[in-house]
Each structure stands twice: as structure tokens, then as C-alpha cells.
Design an enzyme around this catalytic site. Structure first.
Site, short mmCIF file in Angstrom:
data_model
loop_
_atom_site.label_atom_id
_atom_site.label_comp_id
_atom_site.label_asym_id
_atom_site.label_seq_id
_atom_site.Cartn_x
_atom_site.Cartn_y
_atom_site.Cartn_z
N GLN A 393 0.83 -1.20 0.00
CA GLN A 393 0.00 0.00 0.00
C GLN A 393 0.87 1.26 0.00
O GLN A 393 1.85 1.35 0.73
CB GLN A 393 -0.92 0.01 1.23
CG GLN A 393 -1.98 -1.07 1.23
CD GLN A 393 -3.13 -0.80 0.27
OE1 GLN A 393 -3.17 0.21 -0.41
NE2 GLN A 393 -4.08 -1.73 0.21
N GLU A 442 -1.48 -15.04 -4.68
CA GLU A 442 -0.90 -13.85 -5.34
C GLU A 442 -0.31 -14.24 -6.69
O GLU A 442 0.33 -15.29 -6.81
CB GLU A 442 0.16 -13.22 -4.45
CG GLU A 442 0.98 -12.12 -5.09
CD GLU A 442 0.13 -10.97 -5.60
OE1 GLU A 442 0.39 -10.53 -6.72
OE2 GLU A 442 -0.79 -10.54 -4.88
N ASP A 491 -8.56 -8.21 -2.36
CA ASP A 491 -7.96 -6.89 -2.59
C ASP A 491 -7.34 -6.89 -4.00
O ASP A 491 -6.13 -6.90 -4.16
CB ASP A 491 -6.88 -6.62 -1.53
CG ASP A 491 -6.37 -5.19 -1.59
OD1 ASP A 491 -6.89 -4.39 -2.39
OD2 ASP A 491 -5.42 -4.86 -0.84
N CYS A 519 -9.55 0.12 -4.48
CA CYS A 519 -9.09 1.50 -4.61
C CYS A 519 -9.82 2.19 -5.77
O CYS A 519 -9.64 3.37 -6.00
CB CYS A 519 -7.58 1.54 -4.86
SG CYS A 519 -7.12 0.94 -6.49
N GLU A 562 -10.06 4.55 -0.89
CA GLU A 562 -10.13 3.10 -0.72
C GLU A 562 -11.45 2.76 -0.04
O GLU A 562 -11.89 3.47 0.87
CB GLU A 562 -8.96 2.62 0.15
CG GLU A 562 -8.65 1.16 0.03
CD GLU A 562 -7.56 0.87 -0.99
OE1 GLU A 562 -7.27 -0.32 -1.20
OE2 GLU A 562 -7.01 1.82 -1.56
#
Length: 613
Positions: A393, A442, A491, A519, A562
Site C-alpha cells: 500500500q 498472489e 484486494d 481502490c 479506498e
């Protein structure tokens, strides 16, 4: 895995402009879907009419002789030999075209074709007014000083008091969530009564919208910035900074970032150091207009804990040989080993050569040149090593607030946390103390390495991390979960989660709660709707119902915000939440600066040229 980058690529700008144009066009025709009859909806264009005829005569031909059910005729004012005929539905219009096209009337052969509806005149007028206003604003912008134009482009809220910025963002988020709410109301008739009753409780929404969370830091907060190399309009010199506009609008000029309030001072100094190297190299910046030139961009990552800087320099090699590139790498090492660079905090240097990829080739990767291979930062008392490509972030202080809120909503004793698009593992590791097990997914392999190292660095034993696209590896990871209570944390990048991943989460009944972090909430609306829509042949599992939304201002002085939304599986009982209050977790942020960071020998590479290729 969401992050805002002010300096987006030309392709992204072109795509966004195309999407905006499509949106504007659809608004002009939105009246066709509002219900009720419109004569514009099912009309035909009739051409080849005779020189002399009467409208009553034409109506008799259509309705009586040919048996058509024509409801209205629209004739142009200039008396042309064509007109529009309107019908009640598509079936009647199709029948009319078949009967009239090629029909001989008064010595003339008629031509009948389907006609496009006219745009809403009110919406079109408003659009024209907006275009005029934008054109006027563009002329005003051209008369502004370059520094002010850059602030407007990169930090559009720079001259608005921070409390006012928060009110603007809070209002925009509410409007966006109301659109989401209305969409769910349309597609789920069974929940309409519940939605209506909840709206009386939550000020027009069917779920609670918490007040926006402030960023603890509003100046110099960005720990990662990507700067473009281009030509300064004022000095006509190669400059490292941000573009004043987009390629689509014909602007490729770059202005220095010295006046921008959201960029740390050490990062600005590093930019000037690289700019000095670029100008001395006598190699031109890369030009997106004709693809000439060399220098592309500079990425600066800064640890808010230690102040250490990581630089990633990217260039297009054109026809440079391997030997020339090696010599250039050595020059970069020498330049950033200077006393000035050391005083600035440069502890890590990477070099990336960007070539046009061929089919089947992997994307280019930054090559480590000198110093540490990672930098280390802290959030909520935990240490995180950050590699060149890993997601982290961009506002470390606000990330502490975001992760504390997510942990408070998602932490449940006896639950398994599924961290989808986990980046360097920050959220999963923060949740680890509240859950029995954490599984992280990921795409970026380097980020997964960082996540595993971060678990070891913080002595966290109940986390596992996996590499791959979420939609590809979710089934195998879900199969590892032994319990029947999963909390999923999503996310994703700005575009949102792949539909296959949404389907897998919906169809896995063990996923009881889901936290979606975005975001770019406007881009994630489709994901929200698909999570909440009624069950179907594809989405077999019970829908997720929005319970609570928390906006967090990760990006002061910009339009971005966000958004965190907690969804609960319809019909599932609420699991036992963590007993540690959010406020207690957030307080840890204040103590982060006193945490000692231990670098292992593997984290540091003191050889200046050992990794040069």
C-alpha cells in the site's frame, strides 16, 4: 492488491477515454430503458416516396391496405422525400419493413429500413454544455503556470481543505453505493422488502456506511511513486516528473514534481539525482509519439520506517549492444554510490530494460545492481520486506488504519482466512493472530517470496502463500481448508476480480464472510453485484449480503479513496468476532517507529556489479 498510480500509461488513458465516450453515448439513449412507450424505440425510415402524396393517404396505405399497425409519422420540416414511421413493438416494425421495402406506390419503389432512435435532446444539450465548459477550462489551464497545471493534473484537491476533501469523497462513495444498492433491488425481488426497511435505518442505504477514515498523514505520504522521463515545456530539457496531460489530448510534456505535496522530500531529491544522470548521459527520453529515445521511467520506493530508498530505473534499449548496456549499468552504480546519493538514503538500485515482447515471451524484470535487494517497512507493529515488483500500500500510515479495520471485521476465532491477491502478505499476517489459519494467493511470484519471508520475519506460523491467478488456483487452495468457516479477503487490482474467481467464492458454501477492498470502487461495482445477485445455474451458492462499508482515505489531495465492504453469506449465522477492539489495533500504528528492524544477510547485497547482465 489495489494501488493508484497518478502517471498511468497511454493505453490505460485511451481505454478510459473510450469507456467515457461509450458512457456518454449510453446516457443519451437511457430513456429507452426507463419503461413506458417511446415513439423512438421502434421506428423505420421510409425513403423513395413520390413527389406528391398526402399523409392521410400514406396512413391508409399502411394501416388499411397493408394491414400494418403504424402509430405515428414523423416528417422532416424541409419536405424531403423520406420520413419516419413509428410502431408499437419490434414485431410490428419487422412486419412493416417486410411489407414496405420494395413496394411500388404511385410509380415509385419504396425503401424501408430500421431507423436508429434519436438521442435524448436534454441529455445531448447538457453534454454539449459540458464539452463547452471543458473546452473553456482547457483554455484557462493553458494560461496557468506550469506548476499549477501539474498540481491540478496529479493532485486535483491540492487547494481544498482536507476536511472538505473528506466530505466530497464521502458523498461520492455514498452515491456509488446507492447505485449498487439499486442494482441489487432490481435483480433480487425477494430482498426488496428487507432493502426498503433497512434504508430507513441507514439513511437511504440497505447497509451501514461508516464515516470516512482520515489518513494519519496528508503530506509526503506516498512510499512509492513512478515518474515519467520526458521534456519540460518551459526549459526544453530532459526532465523526470509527471505528465501535464494525457497522450490522447496531445500532451506529452513532463513537469518536475518539486511542488507536489504528497511526495516525500527524500523521493524528490532522488528524482533530481536521476534527472542529473539523464541529462549528463545525452541520451534522449523515450518518445511515445514516434517510439524514439531511451529513458522511460523511474520508480522510487521509500521505507517510512527507516527512510531507505529503492530505485528502479527503466529504459528502452533501442539498438544498444549488451556491452553498452553493461557499461551503462556500471555508470548508474557509480552515480548512485556517490556521497550525495548515500546522504539521500539510496540503499537499493535496480535497472530494467524494456523491449517489445514477442508472443510467448515473459515480461522484462528489473535486475538488481547494488545495495539491498529489499527495503523494510512496518505496519501495526509487523515488519514487511518489500521487493522491486511486490505490491505494498502506497500510504503506510493509512494502510495501518485500513488493515486494522479489516482485521476487526474479518478476524474470527476458529475461522480460516483466505487472502486473495495478498501482495506481500500484509493483510493476511495482520489477521493471523485472530484466525486459525491464513492462506494467501498472489499472481506475482516475487511478492509471494516476500510474503513467506515476512511470515518468518514476524515469527508467524499459521500462514501459507501460493503463486498463481486467483481464478486458477482458488479451487486447489480451497480444497486445503479443513474447517467450514472461511472468511475471504479480496484486494484485487483496479479492474476487479475475475468472474471465475467470483463464481468459485459464491459456490463455496464454507466461505461465510467476504471483505472486498477496492481502490477503484466504480470499477468494482460489477463484482459487488455478482456477489450479491440471487442464486442461478452459474452462481449456485447463496448470495453475499452487504453489511457494512468503510471508506478509508489512502490518497489525500486526489479524487481516489479506498473502500472496504463486509459481505455476509445469506442465511449464515454470524461467527464469533475478534475481541480486540479496532481502536486498540489502530493505536499500534503510533508505536511502529520504535520497532527495531533486523536485516538478514540475504537481504543485503553489497556487491555493486554481481547481478549486472
Amino acid at each position: 492488491m489495489s494501488e493508484i498510480n497518478e502517471n498511468v500509461t497511454d493505453g490505460e488513458i485511451k481505454s478510459e477515454c473510450a469507456n467515457q465516450e461509450s458512457t456518454n453515448t449510453s446516457e443519451e439513449y437511457a430513456y429507452l430503458d426507463r419503461g413506458g412507450f417511446s415513439s423512438e424505440k421502434f421506428k423505420i425510415e421510409l425513403r423513395g416516396l413520390p413527389k406528391f402524396y398526402g399523409i392521410v393517404e400514406l396512413k391508409k396505405l399502411m394501416n388499411q391496405k397493408l394491414g400494418l399497425n403504424m402509430s405515428k409519422i414523423k416528417r422532416p420540416k424541409n419536405g424531403s422525400h423520406w420520413l419516419y414511421a413509428c410502431f408499437q413493438n419490434d414485431e410490428e416494425r419487422t412486419k412493416a419493413i417486410a411489407a414496405l421495402n420494395g413496394y411500388s406506390w404511385k410509380g415509385k419503389t419504396l425503401i424501408a429500413e430500421e431507423a436508429k432512435p434519436a438521442p435524448d435532446p436534454l441529455v445531448r444539450k447538457r453534454k454539449q454544455d459540458e464539452d463547452t465548459a471543458q473546452s473553456k477550462k482547457k483554455k484557462e489551464d493553458e494560461n496557468k503556470p506550469q506548476e499549477e497545471r501539474l498540481k491540478d493534473a496529479v493532485t486535483p484537491y491540492w487547494n481544498i481543505p482536507y476536511e472538505e476533501q473528506l466530505k466530497i469523497k464521502e458523498k461520492e462513495i455514498k452515491n456509488l453505493l446507492m447505485k449498487f444498492d439499486n442494482e441489487v433491488w432490481k435483480i433480487d425481488k425477494g430482498r426488496r422488502n428487507k432493502i426498503e426497511s433497512n434504508r430507513k435505518l441507514y439513511n437511504g442505504l440497505s447497509f451501514e456506511l461508516k464515516p470516512i477514515e482520515k489518513s494519519p498523514v496528508t503530506e509526503g505520504y506516498r512510499n512509492k511513486c513512478e515518474f515519467t522521463v520526458g521534456i519540460d515545456e518551459e526549459t526544453q530539457k530532459p526532465t523526470v516528473g509527471f505528465r501535464l496531460g494525457s497522450y490522447v489530448t496531445g500532451t506529452v510534456a513532463v513537469a518536475p514534481p518539486t511542488s507536489l505535496q504528497h511526495i516525500p522530500e527524500k523521493t524528490k531529491k532522488a528524482v533530481l539525482l536521476f534527472q542529473d544522470f539523464v541529462r549528463k548521459s545525452e541520451m534522449a527520453p523515450f518518445s511515445p509519439a514516434d517510439y524514439s529515445g531511451f529513458w522511460r521511467y523511474l520508480t522510487v520506493r521509500e521505507s517510512t520506517f527507516s527512510g531507505d530508498l529503492m530505485l528502479i530505473i527503466a529504459m528502452h534499449p533501442q539498438d544498444l549492444s549488451s556491452k553498452q548496456l553493461e557499461e551503462l549499468s556500471e555508470q548508474l552504480v557509480e552515480h548512485f554510490s556517490s556521497e550525495e546519493a548515500v546522504a539521500c538514503g539510496v540503499k537499493s538500485l535496480y535497472f530494467e530494460v524494456i523491449r517489445k515482447r514477442r508472443v510467448g515471451e515473459d515480461a522484462s524484470k528489473p535486475v538488481h545492481l547494488m545495495g539491498s535487494t529489499h527495503i523494510i517497512d512496518t505496519i501495526l507493529g509487523l515488519q514487511f520486506r518489500i521487493s522491486a515488483e511486490a505490491f505494498f500500500q502506497v500510504n503506510t500510515a493509512a494502510a495501518g488504519v485500513l488493515l486494522a479495520r479489516a482485521a476487526a471485521l474479518g478476524g474470527a476465532r476458529g475461522a480460516t482466512a483466505l487472502d486473495v491477491c495478498c501482495g506481500s502478505g500484509a493483510l493476511g499476517l495482520c489477521l493471523a493472530q485472530h484466525c486459525d489459519k491464513v492462506f494467501g494467493l498472489e499472481l506475482v511470484a516475487e511478492a509471494v517470496k516476500d510474503a513467506k519471508a515476512n511470515a518468518e520475519l514476524n515469527n508467524i506460523k499459521n500462514c501459507e502463500f501460493f503463486t498463481g491467478k486467483a481464478e486458477d488456483i482458488l479451487p486447489s487452495v480451497l480444497a486445503r481448508v479443513t474447517g467450514d468457516n472461511i472468511i475471504a479477503i479480496v484486494d484485487p487490482p483496479r479492474a476487479g476480480l475475475h468472474m471465475r474467481a467470483v463464481t468459485q467464492l459464491r459456490n463455496t458454501q464454507k466461505v461465510k464472510r467476504l471483505i472486498y477492498i477496492s481502490c477503484s470502487p466504480s470499477s468494482a461495482i460489477k463484482n459487488f453485484v455478482d456477489l450479491a445477485r440471487p442464486s442461478s445455474k452459474t452462481l449456485k451458492g447463496a448470495p453475499f449480503v452487504p453489511v457494512c462499508a468503510v471508506p478509508v482515505d489512502m490518497f489525500p489531495h486526489t479524487r481516489h479513496v479506498e473502500l472496504l465492504i463486509l459481505f455476509e453469506r445469506e442465511g449464515s449465522s454470524k461467527p464469533e468476532e475478534t475481541t480486540e477492539p479496532v481502536e486498540a489495533q489502530a493505536d499500534i500504528v503510533e508505536n511502529n517507529k520504535t520497532t527495531e528492524v533486523q536485516q538478514t544477510p540475504d537481504d543485503v547485497n553489497t556487491s555493486a556489479t554481481s547481478c549486472v547482465t
